[in-house]
Design a protein around this motif. Structure first.
Motif, PDB file in Angstrom:
ATOM      1  N   SER A  34      -5.841   1.054  -7.098  1.00  0.00           N
ATOM      2  CA  SER A  34      -6.073   2.418  -7.054  1.00  0.00           C
ATOM      3  C   SER A  34      -5.934   2.921  -5.600  1.00  0.00           C
ATOM      4  O   SER A  34      -5.275   3.889  -5.521  1.00  0.00           O
ATOM      5  N   ILE A  35      -6.436   2.183  -4.585  1.00  0.00           N
ATOM      6  CA  ILE A  35      -6.498   2.370  -3.466  1.00  0.00           C
ATOM      7  C   ILE A  35      -4.750   2.538  -2.646  1.00  0.00           C
ATOM      8  O   ILE A  35      -4.634   3.181  -1.912  1.00  0.00           O
ATOM      9  N   ALA A  36      -4.021   1.325  -3.345  1.00  0.00           N
ATOM     10  CA  ALA A  36      -2.657   1.531  -2.896  1.00  0.00           C
ATOM     11  C   ALA A  36      -1.955   2.718  -3.265  1.00  0.00           C
ATOM     12  O   ALA A  36      -1.080   3.145  -2.564  1.00  0.00           O
ATOM     13  N   TYR A  37      -2.353   2.804  -4.612  1.00  0.00           N
ATOM     14  CA  TYR A  37      -1.618   4.241  -5.023  1.00  0.00           C
ATOM     15  C   TYR A  37      -2.009   5.291  -4.248  1.00  0.00           C
ATOM     16  O   TYR A  37      -0.932   6.161  -3.750  1.00  0.00           O
ATOM     17  N   ASN A  38      -2.978   5.437  -3.939  1.00  0.00           N
ATOM     18  CA  ASN A  38      -3.517   6.526  -3.009  1.00  0.00           C
ATOM     19  C   ASN A  38      -2.974   6.765  -1.734  1.00  0.00           C
ATOM     20  O   ASN A  38      -2.490   7.801  -1.029  1.00  0.00           O
ATOM     21  N   LEU A  39      -3.068   5.392  -1.145  1.00  0.00           N
ATOM     22  CA  LEU A  39      -2.273   5.362   0.060  1.00  0.00           C
ATOM     23  C   LEU A  39      -0.845   5.485   0.005  1.00  0.00           C
ATOM     24  O   LEU A  39      -0.107   6.080   1.063  1.00  0.00           O
ATOM     25  N   ASP A  40       0.061   5.250  -0.883  1.00  0.00           N
ATOM     26  CA  ASP A  40       1.304   5.151  -1.042  1.00  0.00           C
ATOM     27  C   ASP A  40       1.673   6.751  -0.880  1.00  0.00           C
ATOM     28  O   ASP A  40       2.677   7.468  -0.531  1.00  0.00           O
ATOM     29  N   ARG A  41       0.771   7.545  -1.760  1.00  0.00           N
ATOM     30  CA  ARG A  41       1.158   9.099  -1.658  1.00  0.00           C
ATOM     31  C   ARG A  41       0.644   9.689  -0.337  1.00  0.00           C
ATOM     32  O   ARG A  41       1.467  10.774  -0.094  1.00  0.00           O
ATOM     33  N   LEU A  85       0.689  -1.179  -0.168  1.00  0.00           N
ATOM     34  CA  LEU A  85      -0.063  -0.147   0.027  1.00  0.00           C
ATOM     35  C   LEU A  85       0.833   1.321   0.009  1.00  0.00           C
ATOM     36  O   LEU A  85       0.526   2.283  -0.385  1.00  0.00           O
ATOM     37  N   ALA A  86       1.796   1.241   0.788  1.00  0.00           N
ATOM     38  CA  ALA A  86       2.731   2.278   0.749  1.00  0.00           C
ATOM     39  C   ALA A  86       4.094   2.113   1.395  1.00  0.00           C
ATOM     40  O   ALA A  86       4.502   1.025   1.935  1.00  0.00           O
TER      41      ALA A  86
END
Length: 241
Positions: free
Chosen positions: A123-130, A20-21
């Motif tokens: 998509s969730i993983a990308y948002n959480l990584d940011r 996720l991040a």
């Protein structure tokens, strides 16, 4: 100083097999090895450590989320897990309420492999990584900038783990001695029964002795009274009472 800065090298938060991040300031195949270790984690383990090429891969699992930090082997295990505890606490404070909701986010459903769900996960993983990737960096930097505090915390946690380990070991020994404990309980109950019988017999003996003593006193008193009566009659007859 340089070794302390390199003590924590790479970190991520994952759900299932999805990272996720993550954050690292170094180049290397840390992420590849970490994902391979992630896939081999014991199913019921909450803490795991793997060693590879002078580095440790430390995992902390909570509520299905996996927190990892790759550390220099010289850092030991305590310092990496203090870092992981900080990351877990921060992550759960930020996202714990949404995790606990009955309508779980798509990432929580690892069984369904539909294409749209697969896209939602990443998509969730990308948002959480940011969102959370910079937090991993901050926690790493804090541990680097406050080594004395982290070392103190690691010593306290190590001491608590040692005490917990001793307590668990004692509990296991007690459980292993279950039969002996049952035997001891049986002996205690027997001794208690014997003590009750002894007290009961003691009371009966004291009562019997008291009755015998009373009977003896009555006999002595009767004999004295009889002698007094005889003497009184003799004296009265002599003086013609």
């Amino acid at each position: 100083m340089n070794s302390s800065k390199q003590a924590l090298i790479y970190s991520f938060v994952a759900k299932g097999s999805v990272v996720l991040a993550e954050h690292t300031a170094f180049t290397g195949n840390f992420s590849t090895v970490a994902v391979q270790c992630l896939q081999k984690l014991p199913p019921n383990s909450t803490r795991s450590t793997y060693s590879c090429d002078g580095h440790t891969f430390n995992f902390l699992v909570d509520r299905g989320f996996v927190f990892l930090v790759v550390a220099d082997e010289a850092a030991g295990r305590s310092v990496p897990f203090v870092f992981l505890e900080r990351v877990r606490e921060d992550f759960m404070q930020r996202y714990g309420s949404s995790i606990d909701e009955e309508s779980q986010h798509p990432l929580a459903d690892d069984a369904d492999e539909d294409d749209f769900l697969f896209e939602d996960r990443f998509s969730i993983a990308y948002n959480l990584d940011r969102e959370f990737g910079p937090r991993l960096k901050d926690h790493m930097q804090y541990c680097v900038n406050h080594p004395e505090e982290i070392n103190k915390l690691s010593k306290v946690k190590a001491h608590l783990s040692e005490v917990k380990g001793i307590m668990m070991d004692n509990i296991e020994k007690i459980l292993d001695r279950g039969e002996k404990i049952e035997l001891l309980v049986g002996k205690t109950e027997t001794l208690q029964s014997q003590a009750d019988t002894f007290h009961r017999h003691g009371r009966e003996l004291r009562r019997k002795m008291w009755l015998q003593n009373l009977r003896f006193k009555l006999m002595v008193g009767g004999a004295i009274a009889f002698l007094i009566l005889i003497l009184w009659l003799m004296i009265c007859r002599g003086f013609k009472c």
